[in-house]
Structures are given as structure tokens and as C-alpha cells.
Scaffold this motif. Structure first.
Motif, PDB file in Angstrom:
ATOM      1  N   LYS A 136      -5.965  -2.281  -3.714  1.00  0.00           N
ATOM      2  CA  LYS A 136      -6.830  -2.637  -2.574  1.00  0.00           C
ATOM      3  C   LYS A 136      -6.588  -4.077  -2.164  1.00  0.00           C
ATOM      4  O   LYS A 136      -6.445  -4.384  -0.972  1.00  0.00           O
ATOM      5  N   LEU A 137      -6.536  -4.964  -3.144  1.00  0.00           N
ATOM      6  CA  LEU A 137      -6.277  -6.370  -2.864  1.00  0.00           C
ATOM      7  C   LEU A 137      -4.873  -6.560  -2.305  1.00  0.00           C
ATOM      8  O   LEU A 137      -4.679  -7.253  -1.304  1.00  0.00           O
ATOM      9  N   GLY A 138      -3.882  -5.928  -2.958  1.00  0.00           N
ATOM     10  CA  GLY A 138      -2.516  -6.041  -2.477  1.00  0.00           C
ATOM     11  C   GLY A 138      -2.332  -5.460  -1.092  1.00  0.00           C
ATOM     12  O   GLY A 138      -1.603  -6.014  -0.256  1.00  0.00           O
ATOM     13  N   GLY A 139      -2.999  -4.346  -0.822  1.00  0.00           N
ATOM     14  CA  GLY A 139      -2.906  -3.730   0.501  1.00  0.00           C
ATOM     15  C   GLY A 139      -3.524  -4.595   1.583  1.00  0.00           C
ATOM     16  O   GLY A 139      -3.020  -4.654   2.715  1.00  0.00           O
ATOM     17  N   SER A 140      -4.631  -5.269   1.247  1.00  0.00           N
ATOM     18  CA  SER A 140      -5.270  -6.164   2.220  1.00  0.00           C
ATOM     19  C   SER A 140      -4.346  -7.321   2.585  1.00  0.00           C
ATOM     20  O   SER A 140      -4.258  -7.726   3.751  1.00  0.00           O
ATOM     21  N   ILE A 141      -3.648  -7.844   1.589  1.00  0.00           N
ATOM     22  CA  ILE A 141      -2.697  -8.929   1.857  1.00  0.00           C
ATOM     23  C   ILE A 141      -1.542  -8.413   2.713  1.00  0.00           C
ATOM     24  O   ILE A 141      -1.166  -9.021   3.721  1.00  0.00           O
ATOM     25  N   ALA A 142      -0.982  -7.268   2.306  1.00  0.00           N
ATOM     26  CA  ALA A 142       0.184  -6.725   3.001  1.00  0.00           C
ATOM     27  C   ALA A 142      -0.120  -6.339   4.437  1.00  0.00           C
ATOM     28  O   ALA A 142       0.754  -6.427   5.313  1.00  0.00           O
ATOM     29  N   ALA A 143      -1.369  -5.910   4.700  1.00  0.00           N
ATOM     30  CA  ALA A 143      -1.734  -5.454   6.042  1.00  0.00           C
ATOM     31  C   ALA A 143      -1.539  -6.536   7.095  1.00  0.00           C
ATOM     32  O   ALA A 143      -1.238  -6.240   8.259  1.00  0.00           O
ATOM     33  N   THR A 144      -1.710  -7.794   6.713  1.00  0.00           N
ATOM     34  CA  THR A 144      -1.506  -8.896   7.668  1.00  0.00           C
ATOM     35  C   THR A 144      -0.217  -9.661   7.377  1.00  0.00           C
ATOM     36  O   THR A 144       0.396 -10.205   8.299  1.00  0.00           O
ATOM     37  N   LEU A 145       0.194  -9.714   6.119  1.00  0.00           N
ATOM     38  CA  LEU A 145       1.380 -10.486   5.743  1.00  0.00           C
ATOM     39  C   LEU A 145       2.621  -9.981   6.461  1.00  0.00           C
ATOM     40  O   LEU A 145       3.348 -10.761   7.096  1.00  0.00           O
ATOM     41  N   ALA A 146       2.886  -8.679   6.362  1.00  0.00           N
ATOM     42  CA  ALA A 146       4.126  -8.126   6.919  1.00  0.00           C
ATOM     43  C   ALA A 146       4.224  -8.267   8.438  1.00  0.00           C
ATOM     44  O   ALA A 146       5.223  -8.806   8.941  1.00  0.00           O
ATOM     45  N   PRO A 147       3.221  -7.836   9.207  1.00  0.00           N
ATOM     46  CA  PRO A 147       3.375  -7.957  10.663  1.00  0.00           C
ATOM     47  C   PRO A 147       3.382  -9.387  11.171  1.00  0.00           C
ATOM     48  O   PRO A 147       4.060  -9.696  12.159  1.00  0.00           O
ATOM     49  N   PHE A 148       2.671 -10.283  10.486  1.00  0.00           N
ATOM     50  CA  PHE A 148       2.613 -11.656  10.983  1.00  0.00           C
ATOM     51  C   PHE A 148       3.849 -12.465  10.614  1.00  0.00           C
ATOM     52  O   PHE A 148       4.027 -13.588  11.091  1.00  0.00           O
ATOM     53  N   VAL A 149       4.710 -11.914   9.744  1.00  0.00           N
ATOM     54  CA  VAL A 149       6.028 -12.520   9.550  1.00  0.00           C
ATOM     55  C   VAL A 149       6.795 -12.485  10.872  1.00  0.00           C
ATOM     56  O   VAL A 149       7.454 -13.457  11.272  1.00  0.00           O
ATOM     57  N   ILE A 150       6.698 -11.365  11.574  1.00  0.00           N
ATOM     58  CA  ILE A 150       7.366 -11.224  12.872  1.00  0.00           C
ATOM     59  C   ILE A 150       6.763 -12.186  13.885  1.00  0.00           C
ATOM     60  O   ILE A 150       7.485 -12.853  14.640  1.00  0.00           O
ATOM     61  N   LEU A 151       5.425 -12.280  13.910  1.00  0.00           N
ATOM     62  CA  LEU A 151       4.770 -13.204  14.832  1.00  0.00           C
ATOM     63  C   LEU A 151       5.171 -14.641  14.538  1.00  0.00           C
ATOM     64  O   LEU A 151       5.408 -15.434  15.458  1.00  0.00           O
ATOM     65  N   GLY A 152       5.257 -14.982  13.256  1.00  0.00           N
ATOM     66  CA  GLY A 152       5.672 -16.335  12.883  1.00  0.00           C
ATOM     67  C   GLY A 152       7.061 -16.664  13.383  1.00  0.00           C
ATOM     68  O   GLY A 152       7.325 -17.800  13.818  1.00  0.00           O
TER      69      GLY A 152
END
Length: 299
Positions: free
Chosen positions: A243-259
């Protein structure tokens, strides 16, 4: 607490652990910031574990495995993105990954054996050293910003990865790459930092071409994350908090592209300088805090 029977092969891996909704929201916010930093400057995962362990219901033995799980998705995004841009030297990536994956298993085993205090000290030291080196590199590049000969000489070499290895034999070059991967994999899994945090400073010291260094750093992140997640499932003191890892991944992965998109619109050097200074001050503060807590406990 619930678990999937199909995951029994990996030991007592749990998919749901007790954690507050507010902590999950904070984890997602931290993942968002880290993703933007990764996209902008190549390094951002270094901030996740220090932020998570400040939460009341998250300790280091819970944060690190969750972070390594989230890096699987960020690593995939980075691998596809940099591969599509043809900024990955697949010879380098293959050598790094071949040694980084098994050493990440070793790092996961060491993580289960070492005290949380030692892990924190190691992690904050890694953050300080990598951030300090990044700042030095930025200041040095400003001093030599009018000198373009080094970049052109690197790009014209047959082995465009590192000019300092260009005159070495093929077996020595392979050995150096495998050794770098071994260290990066173990250190990343032990501290819960992403592969680029450990790998990039080493490649920059060896004067790798910066674009290829960034590509290799993104390529190595995925196998390290997969191997360390498997290792944490087998050797971990606690179950992996998906649950914790999924919460991080939910924003981490797509915002790499935004960054990455933001990086194209903002001046990179001031951003890198600010981030490096913040991380240096934060890591020093956290190191002093942990040492002071240990001193008070001894008294």
C-alpha cells in the motif's frame, strides 16, 4: 491484514498493512516531488526514505522495501523514456545490470541484518556525499562553461562512455563496469535510494558522457528494484508494505515524465544547485539529529 496465496513463494509477503490514510497521502506527495526531481536532474529518489521515516507509523524497515518496490515502476518509465531517446549505451547498461541485480539481493540481505540506526547513518552519508559532489560538479562546470573541447572529444571516441577507460583492455573495461554495478546495486538496496543516486556520481567522476550516464543510471534502476524487492520478500524483518509502495509509485512514475518536460523549460544549473544545497543541509541535519539521539540514549 490480507495476503495473496500466490505470493507464498516469496515468503510472508503482505499486500495490506495498517497505515493511516494521511501517511499514504504524504507518501504520494513525496513521490510526486521525487518524480519531478528525477525527471529534471536525474536524481530524486534520495529524498523519499528520509521523508517517510518522519511519519509516525513508518520506520526505516518499512520505508526502504516500499520504496524499492515503487522504483520498479519509475525504473520502467526511465528505461522506456531514455531508450526511446537513444540515450542508453546498451553495452554499459548490460554490464551494470548483470552485476547490480545479484548485488541488490545482497543489499536486501544486509538490510535485514543491520540495525536501523546504521542504515540511517549510511543513507544520510550517501545523500551528503552525492549531493556535495553534485554541487562541486555544477560549480566546476560553470568555471569551465566556455571550454567545449572535452565534450567533443568524448563523443568522438569509439568508446563514448568514459574517456578514462578508452585506452584500457576490453576485459579491464568490463571488470570496471561490473564492479560499478556491484557497488551501485548493493548500496541502493541497503539504503532504499534509487540506482541513479549511487551510480551517477561514480560515472561523473570517471567522466562518462553525461547523457549516457543518465541513461545508464535509469536503466540500472529497474533490475535493482526488482531484485531488491525479491530479496526483501525473502530476507526482510517485516512484510513489504505494498500500500505504501503503491502510493509512492502512483505519483513517482508519471511525474518523472512531467519533470523531464519541466526541465526543458527551466534553467537546469540553478535548479540543480538549489536541490544540491537543500540535500546537503538536510542530510547534515539528519546525521546530527541521529547522532544526538544516540548520545542521549547512552546517557
Amino acid at each position: 491484514m490480507a495476503s495473496f496465496p500466490g505470493l507464498a513463494l516469496f515468503g510472508p509477503v503482505c499486500v495490506m498493512l495498517d497505515i493511516s490514510a494521511s501517511s499514504l497521502v504524504v507518501a504520494a506527495e513525496v513521490g510526486l516531488v521525487a518524480g519531478i526531481l528525477i525527471g529534471c536532474i536525474g536524481v530524486g529518489g534520495v529524498i523519499i526514505v528520509p521523508c517517510l521515516i518522519l511519519l509516525p507509523d513508518v520506520d526505516v524497515s518499512r520505508a526502504v522495501p516500499a520504496c524499492m518496490f515503487s522504483y520498479i515502476f519509475a525504473g520502467l518509465v526511465g528505461l522506456v523514456t531514455f531508450g526511446y531517446k537513444k540515450q542508453i549505451d546498451w553495452r554499459d547498461a548490460a554490464a551494470f545490470c548483470a552485476s547490480a541485480a545479484p548485488s541488490a539481493l545482497l543489499g536486501a540481505w544486509l538490510f535485514a541484518q543491520i540495525s536501523p540506526f546504521a542504515i540511517k547513518i549510511t543513507m544520510y552519508t550517501v545523500i551528503f556525499i552525492t549531493s556535495l559532489f553534485s554541487l562541486i560538479r555544477i560549480l566546476w562546470s560553470r568555471r569551465n562553461q566556455n571550454n567545449k573541447t572535452e565534450d567533443s572529444s568524448v563523443e568522438n571516441k569509439r568508446d563514448s562512455s568514459a574517456w578514462c577507460l578508452s585506452n584500457c583492455g576490453i576485459w579491464l573495461q568490463i571488470l570496471v563496469r561490473l564492479s560499478i554495478g556491484l557497488f551501485a546495486g548493493c548500496a541502493s538496496a541497503l539504503t532504499g535510494t534509487s540506482g541513479p543516486v549511487v551510480l551517477l556520481p561514480i560515472l561523473i567522476i570517471l567522466r562518462w558522457d553525461i547523457k549516457l550516464a543518465l541513461g545508464s543510471a535509469q536503466a540500472i534502476q529497474f533490475p535493482i528494484a526488482v531484485a531488491s524487492t525479491i530479496g526483501n520478500a525473502f530476507f526482510g524483518k517485516k512484510d513489504i508494505d505494498f500500500k505504501l509502495g503503491g502510493s509512492i509509485a502512483a505519483t513517482l512514475a508519471p511525474f518523472v515524465i512531467l519533470g523531464a518536460l519541466i526541465a526543458n523549460r527551466l534553467p537546469a544549473k540553478p535548479l540543480k544547485t538549489a536541490v544540491s544545497l537543500i540535500l546537503i543541509l538536510a542530510s547534515l541535519s539528519l546525521l546530527i539529529w541521529e547522532i544526538e539521539k544516540l548520545r542521549q540514549a547512552d546517557n
